[in-house]
Design a protein around this motif. Structure first.
Motif, mmCIF file in Angstrom:
data_model
loop_
_atom_site.group_PDB
_atom_site.id
_atom_site.type_symbol
_atom_site.label_atom_id
_atom_site.label_comp_id
_atom_site.label_asym_id
_atom_site.label_seq_id
_atom_site.Cartn_x
_atom_site.Cartn_y
_atom_site.Cartn_z
ATOM 1 N N CYS A 30 0.571 -1.837 0.047
ATOM 2 C CA CYS A 30 -0.140 0.179 0.119
ATOM 3 C C CYS A 30 1.209 0.848 0.426
ATOM 4 O O CYS A 30 2.212 1.226 0.175
ATOM 5 C CB CYS A 30 -0.666 -0.190 1.531
ATOM 6 N N SER A 31 0.048 2.439 -0.415
ATOM 7 C CA SER A 31 1.170 3.538 -0.909
ATOM 8 C C SER A 31 1.632 3.720 1.433
ATOM 9 O O SER A 31 3.462 4.296 0.765
ATOM 10 C CB SER A 31 0.219 4.757 -0.991
ATOM 11 N N LEU A 32 1.620 3.661 2.134
ATOM 12 C CA LEU A 32 2.513 4.181 3.569
ATOM 13 C C LEU A 32 2.139 3.135 4.062
ATOM 14 O O LEU A 32 0.813 2.931 5.005
ATOM 15 C CB LEU A 32 1.201 5.197 3.426
ATOM 16 N N CYS A 33 2.417 2.562 3.734
ATOM 17 C CA CYS A 33 2.878 0.594 3.977
ATOM 18 C C CYS A 33 3.353 0.788 6.063
ATOM 19 O O CYS A 33 4.267 1.653 5.773
ATOM 20 C CB CYS A 33 3.098 0.098 3.542
ATOM 21 N N VAL A 34 3.022 0.611 7.089
ATOM 22 C CA VAL A 34 3.465 1.378 7.800
ATOM 23 C C VAL A 34 5.246 -0.114 8.664
ATOM 24 O O VAL A 34 5.719 -0.384 8.849
ATOM 25 C CB VAL A 34 2.937 0.333 9.560
ATOM 26 N N PHE A 35 4.935 -1.378 7.522
ATOM 27 C CA PHE A 35 5.798 -2.387 6.762
ATOM 28 C C PHE A 35 7.072 -2.012 5.913
ATOM 29 O O PHE A 35 7.603 -2.764 5.910
ATOM 30 C CB PHE A 35 5.186 -3.693 6.551
ATOM 31 N N ALA A 36 7.022 -1.217 5.146
ATOM 32 C CA ALA A 36 7.584 -0.335 4.230
ATOM 33 C C ALA A 36 8.748 0.313 5.350
ATOM 34 O O ALA A 36 8.959 0.524 5.751
ATOM 35 C CB ALA A 36 6.964 0.523 3.424
ATOM 36 N N SER A 37 10.449 0.049 4.061
ATOM 37 C CA SER A 37 11.617 0.864 4.623
ATOM 38 C C SER A 37 11.316 2.019 4.503
ATOM 39 O O SER A 37 9.984 3.040 4.451
ATOM 40 C CB SER A 37 12.889 0.550 3.454
ATOM 41 N N ARG A 38 12.194 3.589 5.230
ATOM 42 C CA ARG A 38 11.852 4.573 5.288
ATOM 43 C C ARG A 38 12.202 4.962 4.112
ATOM 44 O O ARG A 38 11.374 6.156 4.013
ATOM 45 C CB ARG A 38 12.822 5.180 6.627
ATOM 46 N N THR A 39 13.027 5.068 3.110
ATOM 47 C CA THR A 39 13.025 5.028 2.115
ATOM 48 C C THR A 39 11.659 5.063 0.869
ATOM 49 O O THR A 39 10.404 6.246 0.713
ATOM 50 C CB THR A 39 14.018 4.863 1.418
ATOM 51 N N ASP A 40 10.888 3.532 0.994
ATOM 52 C CA ASP A 40 9.953 3.417 0.789
ATOM 53 C C ASP A 40 8.652 4.653 1.203
ATOM 54 O O ASP A 40 7.979 5.144 0.339
ATOM 55 C CB ASP A 40 9.364 2.334 0.596
ATOM 56 N N VAL A 41 8.401 4.748 2.197
ATOM 57 C CA VAL A 41 7.692 5.497 3.124
ATOM 58 C C VAL A 41 8.134 7.014 2.188
ATOM 59 O O VAL A 41 7.062 7.783 1.853
ATOM 60 C CB VAL A 41 7.463 5.495 3.851
ATOM 61 N N MET A 42 8.766 7.429 2.209
ATOM 62 C CA MET A 42 9.963 8.974 2.594
ATOM 63 C C MET A 42 8.839 8.987 0.232
ATOM 64 O O MET A 42 8.561 10.776 0.032
ATOM 65 C CB MET A 42 10.803 8.755 2.418
#
Length: 127
Positions: A30-42
Motif C-alpha cells: 500500500c502507499s503508506l505501508c507501516v511495514f515499508a522501509s523509511r525510503t519507501d515511505v518517504m
C-alpha cells in the motif's frame, strides 16, 4: 526490443511496484505501508502528499503515531527538507474517492477512539 520498450515505459510512468519499479519502491505494498522501509515511505509521501497529510491529521487528533518508531509528521517534514527520493509520479488525490475517504476519516475522528494510542505503541508483547 520489446523488453527495452517495456522498461522505458516503466521508467516514464513509474507505475509497477516491487521489483519491476525501476525508479521507485523496493516492494509491492500500500502507499503508506507501516511495514515499508523509511525510503519507501518517504517516496510515498512524495507520491501521495494529500494522503500523507490525512495520516498526519489522524496523528494530531488521536495523539497516535504512524508507527511506534516513526511519526508521519516527522517523515513529511524530513521529505520536504532533506531531499526525499524523486517520487516520479505524484497522485493528486483530487477525485471524489479521496474526498469521500477524507470526509469519512474526519467523521470518525469526531468519535471516541476504540483504543488508547499507548496500546499501539508497545514494541513487544512481553510487557
Amino acid at each position: 526490443m520489446a523488453r527495452r520498450r517495456t522498461r522505458a515505459v516503466l521508467l516514464d510512468v513509474d507505475s509497477m511496484p516491487g521489483a519491476g519499479d525501476w525508479a521507485g519502491t523496493s516492494r509491492c505494498s500500500c502507499s503508506l505501508c507501516v511495514f515499508a522501509s523509511r525510503t519507501d515511505v518517504m517516496l510515498s509521501v512524495g507520491r501521495r502528499p494529500r494522503l500523507a497529510d490525512l495520516y498526519a491529521e489522524v496523528e494530531q487528533v488521536r495523539g497516535d503515531s504512524f508507527r511506534a518508531d516513526w511519526r508521519i509528521t516527522d517523515l513529511i517534514r524530513h521529505a520536504n527538507t532533506c531531499g526525499a527520493p524523486d517520487p516520479g509520479v505524484v497522485c493528486p488525490d483530487d477525485g471524489p474517492e479521496f474526498t469521500a475517504l477524507q470526509e469519512q476519516v474526519r467523521e470518525t475522528l469526531k468519535k471516541d477512539p476504540r483504543k488508547e494510542p499507548e496500546m499501539a505503541r508497545h514494541t513487544s508483547y512481553s510487557e
